[in-house]
Design a protein around this motif. Structure first.
Motif, PDB file in Angstrom:
ATOM      1  N   CYS A   2       0.820  -1.200   0.000  1.00 36.34           N
ATOM      2  CA  CYS A   2       0.000   0.000   0.000  1.00 36.34           C
ATOM      3  C   CYS A   2       0.864   1.264   0.000  1.00 36.34           C
ATOM      4  O   CYS A   2       0.607   2.195  -0.771  1.00 36.34           O
ATOM      5  N   LEU A   3       1.892   1.302   0.843  1.00 33.47           N
ATOM      6  CA  LEU A   3       2.759   2.477   0.872  1.00 33.47           C
ATOM      7  C   LEU A   3       3.546   2.611  -0.431  1.00 33.47           C
ATOM      8  O   LEU A   3       3.787   3.724  -0.890  1.00 33.47           O
ATOM      9  N   HIS A   4       3.924   1.512  -1.031  1.00 34.04           N
ATOM     10  CA  HIS A   4       4.621   1.547  -2.315  1.00 34.04           C
ATOM     11  C   HIS A   4       3.708   2.166  -3.378  1.00 34.04           C
ATOM     12  O   HIS A   4       4.138   3.027  -4.152  1.00 34.04           O
ATOM     13  N   GLU A   5       2.459   1.745  -3.414  1.00 39.14           N
ATOM     14  CA  GLU A   5       1.504   2.302  -4.373  1.00 39.14           C
ATOM     15  C   GLU A   5       1.259   3.781  -4.110  1.00 39.14           C
ATOM     16  O   GLU A   5       1.143   4.573  -5.047  1.00 39.14           O
ATOM     17  N   LEU A   6       1.186   4.151  -2.844  1.00 37.77           N
ATOM     18  CA  LEU A   6       1.004   5.550  -2.492  1.00 37.77           C
ATOM     19  C   LEU A   6       2.161   6.380  -3.047  1.00 37.77           C
ATOM     20  O   LEU A   6       1.946   7.431  -3.656  1.00 37.77           O
ATOM     21  N   LEU A   7       3.394   5.886  -2.893  1.00 37.77           N
ATOM     22  CA  LEU A   7       4.561   6.603  -3.399  1.00 37.77           C
ATOM     23  C   LEU A   7       4.571   6.672  -4.922  1.00 37.77           C
ATOM     24  O   LEU A   7       5.044   7.648  -5.498  1.00 37.77           O
ATOM     25  N   GLN A   8       4.052   5.659  -5.565  1.00 34.65           N
ATOM     26  CA  GLN A   8       4.054   5.610  -7.025  1.00 34.65           C
ATOM     27  C   GLN A   8       2.941   6.454  -7.642  1.00 34.65           C
ATOM     28  O   GLN A   8       3.146   7.085  -8.671  1.00 34.65           O
ATOM     29  N   LYS A   9       1.780   6.440  -7.051  1.00 29.92           N
ATOM     30  CA  LYS A   9       0.600   6.980  -7.724  1.00 29.92           C
ATOM     31  C   LYS A   9       0.224   8.410  -7.344  1.00 29.92           C
ATOM     32  O   LYS A   9      -0.399   9.101  -8.143  1.00 29.92           O
ATOM     33  N   LEU A  10       0.582   8.822  -6.152  1.00 34.76           N
ATOM     34  CA  LEU A  10       0.238  10.180  -5.750  1.00 34.76           C
ATOM     35  C   LEU A  10       1.293  11.170  -6.247  1.00 34.76           C
ATOM     36  O   LEU A  10       2.453  10.817  -6.441  1.00 34.76           O
TER      37      LEU A  10
END
Length: 86
Positions: A2-10
């Motif tokens: 989840c944190l990886h996706e947050l860093l990638q997508k936001l």
């Protein structure tokens, strides 16, 4: 993940103020008993450092130490970086 996706997508500007807190959380996850959690945390840590090097500069020594421990077979038994160098 989840944190990886947050860093990638936001947008980086939205995440930047929270980068140190995210890195602290990821550092804690590097000690999880489950290998998939540690693996995802390690990948997200690398992304966080690459994305926010200035914001995480103060945390880099601790993150490097945690990364060395996280990559070892002894991830649940912390050792110092010096032990890996000799």
């Amino acid at each position: 993940r989840c944190l990886h996706e947050l860093l990638q997508k936001l947008e980086p500007a939205a995440v930047r103020p929270h980068a140190p807190a995210i890195a602290r959380q990821l550092t804690e996850l590097l000690h999880d008993q489950a290998w998939p959690i540690r693996d995802a945390a390690f990948t997200a840590c690398a992304l966080a450092v690459a994305s926010f090097p200035t914001e995480l500069a103060a945390q880099l020594p601790a993150l490097y130490q945690e990364a060395l421990v996280g990559l070892s077979d002894r991830a649940l038994h912390p050792v110092s970086a010096a032990e890996y160098l000799f």
